[in-house]
Design an enzyme around this catalytic site. Structure first.
Site, PDB file in Angstrom:
ATOM      1  N   ASN A   1      -4.307  -3.066  -0.171  1.00  0.00           N
ATOM      2  CA  ASN A   1      -3.919  -3.969   0.912  1.00  0.00           C
ATOM      3  C   ASN A   1      -4.250  -3.429   2.307  1.00  0.00           C
ATOM      4  OD1 ASN A   1      -1.937  -2.044   0.460  1.00  0.00           O
ATOM      5  ND2 ASN A   1      -0.228  -3.411   0.921  1.00  0.00           N
TER       6      ASN A   1
ATOM      7  N   GLU B   1       5.721   5.053  -3.398  1.00  0.00           N
ATOM      8  CA  GLU B   1       6.143   3.912  -2.590  1.00  0.00           C
ATOM      9  C   GLU B   1       5.666   2.683  -3.345  1.00  0.00           C
ATOM     10  OE1 GLU B   1       5.774   0.773  -0.652  1.00  0.00           O
ATOM     11  OE2 GLU B   1       4.619   1.772   0.920  1.00  0.00           O
TER      12      GLU B   1
ATOM     13  N   CYS C   1       4.103  -4.569   0.210  1.00  0.00           N
ATOM     14  CA  CYS C   1       5.323  -4.205  -0.515  1.00  0.00           C
ATOM     15  C   CYS C   1       6.572  -4.541   0.290  1.00  0.00           C
ATOM     16  CB  CYS C   1       5.315  -2.720  -0.854  1.00  0.00           C
ATOM     17  SG  CYS C   1       3.992  -2.220  -1.968  1.00  0.00           S
TER      18      CYS C   1
ATOM     19  N   GLU D   1       8.532   8.247   3.384  1.00  0.00           N
ATOM     20  CA  GLU D   1       7.278   8.488   4.090  1.00  0.00           C
ATOM     21  C   GLU D   1       7.423   8.115   5.563  1.00  0.00           C
ATOM     22  OE1 GLU D   1       3.866   8.100   0.806  1.00  0.00           O
ATOM     23  OE2 GLU D   1       4.554   6.166   1.513  1.00  0.00           O
TER      24      GLU D   1
END
Length: 497
Positions: free
Chosen positions: A167, A263, A298, A477
């Protein structure tokens, strides 16, 4: 590319921007795959063939890991400030070539070029941020009460594999090397098979900034990623991707007891209370859905819970804003505000979810089809879709679509609201809209999510930890914790007698 206002369609410039190197980068050099195997990258908006790229097999992976492992000892001995200086040099190159990298991603992954230009800024900022944290790799002294000196050291892990999603390919490829490199690890990047070309161009630009073997790139397919994460000399694997991909990485990493940073997916909720500002909440819902990149995020707030008292008003405004703000177009045109899905697989999956929702009783309030415009007929374009009348039991309410589909729920009872909000396996982000401070804090405490916006959506802030609860991931992160994820602690006890 400074004349975009006069020439907004940049499609004619794609060929000049594409990487000339299509092989594997390791040991400071480009290599052809030992198997001779290649795949081809296809423009998802036009079906144009963008050319071949190498598919790394086991012998290639062995060679790349060996090169990275050999370079690890020297790289960890490089002073932190020197490592930081190299990261800043890489950041400057990314900023300088921002339009070029953005155009490659627009052609290769389908996201609008204008918005992908911002990805370069984000990636460069992450490189600079972690360059500034290199002196924070500190240990501690521990009181022993027996006269000895006890202290800890933070040391690098060794070879780190970073598996990148489709993405935001070059943003993740550039930004996600920062923390492990700053911590003194060597890195192997595995770009997405759907959109690998910007990563190859990135390595043409910054590969030589770092000593040979420190930064490496292996293009390939899912088997490449699996073999890399399973390799016995890879110390840690970091993935951004789906829940299933995260589980696969954990399985392949298990035999080596590797450290993992994941993630993963999200089925994120936005909650609008009765006192929410209707106009601001509607705009927040549209922005939070990330229609710009077709909902392929996400963090998209793809489940919208509207209180019964405001439901119809806010929904109508969302439909109007979506129609005004997001109309699919060619990704290489700077006027485009919504691009194409990355592949036919993603498009078919999205359309199947819409069909499923309708069969279960939901209704289309906006969109719901593959785009019918002649200029877009060859691409994987789906209209921005808003589904009304969605209930928690529906498949579309429980599973991540990763497409431009916003599901709208109606609520009146707060306990039932949170049962629905938290009743999925995901827990990445949440967005809460209310004008009452007490309600806002109570809601933030009740949602099971790792990253919560109050009267906001979509934005990330460097230094703020991003990561999920439940199946949405392991670790954090975009913050100091990400740097520490790529270290291990050594305790040293010194007898002073």
């Amino acid at each position: 590319m400074n004349d975009t206002e006069e020439n907004p369609d940049l499609s004619s410039r794609v060929a000049a921007a594409l990487p000339t190197r299509r092989g594997l980068y390791y040991g400071g050099r480009w290599h052809e795959p030992l198997s001779g195997q290649h795949a081809r990258s296809i423009n998802p908006a036009t079906q144009e063939d963008l050319g071949p790229y190498a598919v790394a097999g086991q012998p290639d992976i062995d060679a790349a890991v060996r090169s990275a492992a050999e370079a690890a000892a020297a790289w960890r001995a490089v002073s932190p400030l020197e490592r930081g200086a190299l990261l800043r040099r890489a950041a400057a190159i990314v900023r300088e070539h921002a339009w070029e990298l953005a155009l490659i991603d627009a052609a290769d992954c389908g996201n609008p070029v204008w918005q992908m230009r911002d990805d370069a800024v984000i990636a460069a900022t992450q490189l600079e941020y972690f360059a500034g944290l290199v002196l924070e790799l500190k240990g501690e002294t521990i009181p022993t009460l027996n006269g000895s000196l006890d202290y800890t050291l933070r040391e690098p892990l060794g070879v780190v594999a970073r598996i990148i999603p489709f993405n935001h390919p070059f943003m993740f490829a550039a930004g996600k090397i920062a923390a492990p490199l700053a911590a003194g690890n060597t890195v192997i990047v595995k770009p997405p098979e759907q959109a690998p070309l910007s990563s190859l161009r990135l390595f043409e630009l910054i590969g030589q900034v770092f000593p040979a073997g420190v930064l490496n790139c292996l293009t390939g397919d899912r088997a490449t990623g699996a073999a890399l994460s399973a390799h016995p000399d890879v110390a840690a694997v970091a993935l951004i991707g789906s829940v299933n991909a995260g589980k696969a990485v954990m399985r392949t990493a298990a035999d080596g007891l590797k450290k993992v940073l994941l993630e993963l997916g999200g089925k994120n909720a936005m909650l609008a209370y009765p006192d929410a500002d209707p106009e601001k909440a509607a705009l927040g819902a549209v922005r939070g859905m990330n229609f710009t990149w077709c909902g392929q995020s996400c963090g998209s707030t793809s489940r919208l819970f509207l209180h019964d008292s405001q439901h119809d008003r806010i929904l109508a405004r969302i439909v109007a804003l979506t129609a005004d703000m997001h109309r699919p177009g060619l990704p290489t045109d700077t006027r485009t505000t919504m691009g194409a899905l990355v592949s036919r697989e993603q498009m078919d999956k999205t359309l199947s979810y819409i069909e499923s929702a309708l069969a279960e009783g939901a209704a289309v309030a906006h969109g719901g089809r593959r785009c019918q415009e002649a200029a877009l007929r060859d691409g994987y374009f789906v209209e921005p879709t808003i589904l009304a009348g969605v209930t928690p039991a529906m498949r579309v309410a429980r599973e991540e679509i990763f497409g431009p589909v916003l599901s709208v729920f109606r609520w009146s009872n707060e306990d039932e609201l949170y049962a629905a909000v938290n009743g999925v396996e995901y827990g990445l982000t949440a967005s809460i809209w209310t004008r009452d401070l007490a309600t806002a804090h109570r809601a933030a405490a009740r949602v099971q999510a790792g990253y919560v916006w109050i009267n906001g959506s979509s934005n990330h802030f460097i230094g703020a930890p991003f990561g999920g609860y439940k199946h949405s991931g392991i670790g954090r992160e975009e913050c100091k914790e990400e740097l520490l994820e790529f270290t291990q602690i050594k305790n040293v006890n010194v007898t002073l007698d």
